[in-house]
Design an enzyme around this catalytic site. Structure first.
Site, PDB file in Angstrom:
ATOM      1  N   GLU A 198      48.540  64.692  64.809  1.00  0.00           N
ATOM      2  CA  GLU A 198      49.369  63.854  65.175  1.00  0.00           C
ATOM      3  C   GLU A 198      47.839  62.645  66.101  1.00  0.00           C
ATOM      4  O   GLU A 198      48.002  62.314  67.230  1.00  0.00           O
ATOM      5  CB  GLU A 198      50.589  64.219  66.474  1.00  0.00           C
ATOM      6  CG  GLU A 198      51.223  64.802  66.200  1.00  0.00           C
ATOM      7  CD  GLU A 198      52.359  64.952  67.147  1.00  0.00           C
ATOM      8  OE1 GLU A 198      52.073  65.475  68.425  1.00  0.00           O
ATOM      9  OE2 GLU A 198      53.895  65.584  66.772  1.00  0.00           O
ATOM     10  N   GLU A 376      56.134  69.449  61.269  1.00  0.00           N
ATOM     11  CA  GLU A 376      56.649  69.905  62.260  1.00  0.00           C
ATOM     12  C   GLU A 376      58.021  69.298  62.080  1.00  0.00           C
ATOM     13  O   GLU A 376      58.304  68.597  62.322  1.00  0.00           O
ATOM     14  CB  GLU A 376      55.848  69.697  63.391  1.00  0.00           C
ATOM     15  CG  GLU A 376      54.397  70.267  63.904  1.00  0.00           C
ATOM     16  CD  GLU A 376      53.698  69.847  64.482  1.00  0.00           C
ATOM     17  OE1 GLU A 376      54.304  69.654  66.090  1.00  0.00           O
ATOM     18  OE2 GLU A 376      52.470  70.268  65.095  1.00  0.00           O
TER      19      GLU A 376
END
Ligand code: BGP
Length: 478
Positions: A198, A376
């Site tokens: 991220e 995810e």
């Protein structure tokens, strides 16, 4: 009936400091996360500090640190990363559960300070490597392909203290030594690597290692990470031409709140600046055309060293990995908000939007033409262990089914080359944003509370049986 193609990877994803624990064993050094307390939706997580004059203090974990302050571990305070859900001592049992589910992949992160306790060592801590050797060997033996996140929002705390972490170019060399140690050691057993997690939403001391948290610091850190990732990819290609490299981006679909052109344009630019900017650099190998104005508007002047742009251009990522939990709504006046009258939300206020995932898959492929993996996706909920000894979490199966259907449609109808799905997180673990345990994602319950108390017993939930069936049928019953 549409099913996931042969070879489509399906499994789970975790991060070391949220599940591993074992913070004081095997020569592991302190990680930035070891200083972050638990919080809640109303109480942000905090860093415990020793101020320059010796007094103790606390600040929010995304706030700037006062000059001269150092993080410390306060006796009697609960720090979730220290024990987490103790994968360090439960790895065999946890992998057995994943194998029983039929997982063909497991994406996890390595703890940087377990291998390089201060980040500065020239040779790795063998005891740390030995831990991952057994985990990786066992995964391979159980026919689960490991996908490694080299750095998941963390760094050895010593690097944060000595050089302000990613604010310094020095950290690039430390990261290269660490990443190439992993790639050399595991190249025959690991074929997909993520250089960072991220990267588009990193902030705070734990992820960046910096006292300051302004835009100048943040984008300079991220520039160093772009360069570090490209340098590692360059060296790794020589070591293992078969290996594939990606970076993970947090994606959410962002809708204009109305059809008013100003809202539509705000949604477009917000998404570009919060998501695509980062993937544009790493997937295309250059800063995008709008970067100059975008950075200038925030008062950011990047320090770019000779050779940086060339290494970025020569080493774009091979695939795009992304997390997808929710969508957002944008107005030109208020910016990005969660509220969307058409969507239900989780108890943590995250809008549930499977169609947004199909949109993201299409948008990413249209933009980069690179293979994609949903690395995810999952539902954080309060689960209750029922008197019959299990958790009746049909809401979790419904959430995953809807998102898997969206992927299936993107693959089979839209022709998007998505090669896998790893749900967050197969075995309950500590929440990143709040440090809570009660925000559970697993298909396996872990008997532990928000203070780290409990037997740590693993108990399959109802969603476990559902997921096992879904994997066995390659999604035919979705
Ligand atoms: C992503 C992170 C994970 C993870 C997940 C869920 O942002 O990569 O580390 O925790 O989100 O978020 P949370 O734990 O805050 O619910």
């Amino acid at each position: 009936m549409a099913t996931f193609p042969e070879g489509f990877l399906i499994g789970g994803a975790t991060a070391d400091f949220q599940c591993e624990g074992g913070f004081d064993v095997g020569g592991r050094g302190r990680l930035t996360h070891d200083f972050v307390t638990a919080g809640s939706v109303d109480q942000p997580r905090q860093l415990t500090l020793r101020l320059a004059d010796g007094r103790p203090a606390r600040v929010g974990w995304h706030d700037p640190l006062p000059a001269g302050a150092r993080v410390m571990i306060e006796p009697g305070t609960y720090y979730p990363s220290h024990q987490a859900t103790d994968f360090y001592h439960h790895w065999r049992e946890d992998i057995d559960l994943m194998a029983d589910l039929g997982f063909t992949t497991y994406r996890f992160s390595v703890c940087w300070s377990r291998l390089f306790p201060t980040g500065e060592e020239l040779t790795p801590n063998e005891a740390g490597l030995a831990f991952y050797d057994q985990v990786i060997d066992y995964l391979v033996a159980r026919q689960i392909a490991p996908i490694i996140t080299i750095c998941h929002d963390e760094l050895p705390n010593a690097l944060a203290e000595s050089v302000s972490g990613w604010a310094s170019r020095h950290t690039i060399a430390c990261y290269e030594r660490y990443a190439l140690t992993l790639i050399r050691r595991y190249r025959r057993r690991v074929h997909h690597w993520l250089t960072f997690n991220e990267i588009n939403i990193l902030g705070g001391y734990a992820a960046l290692g910096t006292h300051a948290q302004d835009a100048q610091t943040r984008y300079q850190c991220v520039h160093h990470m772009f360069v570090a990732s490209a340098r590692v990819i360059a060296a790794a290609r020589a070591l293992d031409p078969q290996a594939r490299f990606g970076t993970m981006f947090m994606m959410s679909e962002m809708y204009p709140a109305t059809s008013r052109p100003e809202d539509v344009f705000a949604a477009y630019t917000t998404r570009r600046e919060q998501c695509f900017f980062f993937a544009d650099v790493m997937a295309r190998g250059r800063y995008p055309r709008y970067a100059k104005a975008f950075l200038q508007a925030q008062g950011v002047t990047l320090r770019v060293a000779p050779g940086d742009l060339a290494v970025l251009a020569a080493n774009p990522i091979d695939f795009v990995a992304f997390s997808y939990y929710r969508s957002g709504t944008v107005t030109h006046a208020a910016g990005l908000v969660n509220e969307n009258p058409h969507l239900a939300t989780t108890p943590w206020g995250w809008p549930i939007d499977p169609l947004g995932l199909r949109l993201c898959l299409n948008a990413l492929y249209d933009r980069y033409q690179k293979p994609l993996i949903v690395i995810e996706n999952g539902l954080g909920m309060v689960d209750t262990l029922a008197p019959d000894g299990t958790v009746h979490d049909d809401y979790r199966s419904d959430y995953m089914a809807a998102h898997l259907r969206a992927i299936l449609a993107a693959v089979t109808e839209d022709g998007v080359p998505c090669f896998g799905y790893t749900m967050w997180a197969p075995i309950d673990l500590v929440s990143l944003s709040t440090g809570e345990m009660k925000k559970r994602y697993g298909v396996v319950y872990v008997a532990m509370d928000d203070r780290g108390q409990g037997s740590l017993r693993r108990v399959p939930k109802a969603s476990y049986a559902w997921l096992k069936r879904t994997i066995a049928t390659r999604g035919a019953e979705l």
